[in-house]
Design a protein around this motif. Sequence first.
Motif, PDB file in Angstrom:
ATOM      1  N   ILE A 314       0.823  -1.195   0.000  1.00 25.62           N
ATOM      2  CA  ILE A 314       0.000   0.000   0.000  1.00 25.62           C
ATOM      3  C   ILE A 314       0.866   1.258   0.000  1.00 25.62           C
ATOM      4  CG2 ILE A 314      -1.883   1.219   1.169  1.00 25.62           C
ATOM      5  CD1 ILE A 314      -2.566  -1.529  -0.031  1.00 25.62           C
ATOM      6  N   LYS A 315       2.054   1.185   0.575  1.00 26.36           N
ATOM      7  CA  LYS A 315       2.920   2.363   0.600  1.00 26.36           C
ATOM      8  C   LYS A 315       3.251   2.855  -0.805  1.00 26.36           C
ATOM      9  CE  LYS A 315       7.245   4.208   2.442  1.00 26.36           C
ATOM     10  NZ  LYS A 315       8.472   3.935   3.259  1.00 26.36           N
ATOM     11  N   PRO A 316       3.645   1.981  -1.763  1.00 28.11           N
ATOM     12  CA  PRO A 316       3.870   2.472  -3.122  1.00 28.11           C
ATOM     13  C   PRO A 316       2.615   3.087  -3.748  1.00 28.11           C
ATOM     14  CG  PRO A 316       4.860   0.307  -2.847  1.00 28.11           C
ATOM     15  CD  PRO A 316       4.041   0.569  -1.617  1.00 28.11           C
ATOM     16  N   LEU A 317       1.441   2.544  -3.401  1.00 25.14           N
ATOM     17  CA  LEU A 317       0.200   3.133  -3.906  1.00 25.14           C
ATOM     18  C   LEU A 317       0.034   4.560  -3.385  1.00 25.14           C
ATOM     19  CD1 LEU A 317      -2.617   0.428  -3.764  1.00 25.14           C
ATOM     20  CD2 LEU A 317      -1.811   1.676  -5.765  1.00 25.14           C
ATOM     21  N   ARG A 318       0.305   4.747  -2.097  1.00 25.75           N
ATOM     22  CA  ARG A 318       0.200   6.086  -1.516  1.00 25.75           C
ATOM     23  C   ARG A 318       1.174   7.047  -2.207  1.00 25.75           C
ATOM     24  NH1 ARG A 318      -2.712   5.944   3.373  1.00 25.75           N
ATOM     25  NH2 ARG A 318      -2.794   3.911   4.407  1.00 25.75           N
ATOM     26  N   GLN A 319       2.403   6.570  -2.433  1.00 30.01           N
ATOM     27  CA  GLN A 319       3.397   7.412  -3.087  1.00 30.01           C
ATOM     28  C   GLN A 319       2.989   7.747  -4.517  1.00 30.01           C
ATOM     29  OE1 GLN A 319       6.568   8.759  -1.780  1.00 30.01           O
ATOM     30  NE2 GLN A 319       5.112   8.449  -0.102  1.00 30.01           N
ATOM     31  N   THR A 320       2.366   6.794  -5.200  1.00 34.15           N
ATOM     32  CA  THR A 320       1.904   7.053  -6.560  1.00 34.15           C
ATOM     33  C   THR A 320       0.807   8.100  -6.570  1.00 34.15           C
ATOM     34  OG1 THR A 320       2.477   4.805  -7.245  1.00 34.15           O
ATOM     35  CG2 THR A 320       0.911   5.993  -8.630  1.00 34.15           C
ATOM     36  N   ILE A 321      -0.094   8.031  -5.604  1.00 35.07           N
ATOM     37  CA  ILE A 321      -1.155   9.038  -5.498  1.00 35.07           C
ATOM     38  C   ILE A 321      -0.549  10.425  -5.316  1.00 35.07           C
ATOM     39  CG2 ILE A 321      -3.012   9.873  -4.003  1.00 35.07           C
ATOM     40  CD1 ILE A 321      -3.686   6.873  -3.514  1.00 35.07           C
TER      41      ILE A 321
END
Length: 581
Positions: A314-321
């Motif tokens: 989920i951390k990479p998803l947050r960074q992508t957002i």
Amino acid sequence: MKDAAFSSARLLALYDRISDAEDAIPRLRRFVLDLAVRGKLVEQDASDEPAAELLKRIAQEKARLVKTGEIKNPKPLPPVEDDADFEVPPNWVWTRLGIITSYIQRGKSPKYAASDGSLVVSQKCVQWSGLDLSVAKQITLESLAQYEDIRFLRDGDLLWNSTGTGTIGRIIRIDQVPEKLVCDSHVTVVRSLLVDPEYIRLWVQSDHVYALIEGRAAGSTNQVELTAKMAINQVIPLPPLAEQRRIVAKVDELMALCDQLEQARAGREAVRDRLTTASLARLTAPETGGEAFQTHASFALQSLPTLTTRPDQIKPLRQTILNLAVRGKLVAQDPADGTGRELLKQVLAVPWTKKRKAIDLEPDEAAMASAFLPPANWTWATVQALTRTDQTVTYGILKPEWVDEGVPTVRVTEMKTGEIDVAVLPKCRPERAAKFAKTALEPGDLLVSKDGTIGKTAFVPPELAGGNITQHVLRFPICEQVDRRFVRLAIDAPFCQLWMVGETKGVALQGVNVGDFRRMPIPLPPLAEQHRIVAKVDALMALCDQLEASLTTTATTRSKLLNALLHEALEPAADELEAAE
């Protein structure tokens, strides 16, 4: 003898049912051990010598060893009655470790030497992977001479860690023992008698023993120890000797299969991680815009729900957002908003009451060389340009003097979670803090960690007005003409985070220089778009929170939430971009 009660095929079928769980393999291993010690892993054979008869032979052998002086006469142990955890097969018996062993004893505390040659096994040496003598200390010859012969380790001995949270209860079997090898007082030696030591090890590794001991150690504020008396009195379900060996062989077979499943799973996870990283990276690549963005957004919508299976993904998803947000790819641009250049001009037109250097209003050249191309109606600003005109960015108190009552002072430690942990803030002596009045805090100030854990951000809450910061934290008083939440979002996003640790400059930094930070580039959209971006990010981060929590529940729930998150993040932006073109 009948066929095995539990086959590899059944283990694979069970794994298929629970493979979505992050702890699927450890659960399988515990399940196998539980079946093994309950007599449900292999079939019983009527031709096997019953365990009751085995106990008689053990008693006879122990009497012989006592008579020859090889061991001491053991104290009688109480019968196993209420201590039995479960029913065992008819030809098994419940007994105690002290009855089926010839020796159980913790090691001694020796006098250590620099280089006398003989090694002492400590708890650090006892690893699940086996005996690691590379960390063993050496014993003096004088101390070694005081050891009785029975204390020297022998082939087949079990070494059972007796102290230490995280290591207590760990047990291994040793073979091909080096000459004159002994244990220190943190390791218990268990020497079996006419019983397969591997079976004893399986029992100790099972949740019936290991989880209980480890749990007791983790839940205690005092040092928890496995005493020799505890080990001697430890109950154990004892099968016939022949069945012990069949159990050990079957466990070895199934654990080897678990190893293969674990390796295969690790390989799949590595591929998933690479695919997820590549998919998310394409969304924010410099050339990804318009039709290319729609293509990659569509691929992400199709592929990521099956690739995202763990909370750490989920951390990479947050960074992508965040990355999409600060690159203008999360919401559509509106010509009615005006431009970032017009907004920056308004910001700089406000009279300055705090002197500034003209160079601090120009973005860092090295960073701009690798900067992304923002939307046409955006511009680049600097941290200093977005600072209140009566303030400047600076760090806090040098060498604070801590007292019980004084000025609450924020350290990096209290802001690692994105919020300031006000309740545990240390306090600086007021006279010392007064010398750093320029960093006295006001509600809404943005704090940025500059040393150690670089780039952590947090807003100052109202109750911390008048507090201060240490020299490892920067105070950024953001001007009123921009949305301070957007500025924080920009600093939290990958571009600024990489700049602060030096990656955009090609050199790793030990800390952020305040002068450099003032020139850090900040992408600046029109104010109305800043508000829309912040609202969008808030909504998506809330979905991320739900998704993170859902990964501990069902795969169906996880997939639905992830689909919702991606559609919310990507489809509207793609549609709006297409309409704008």
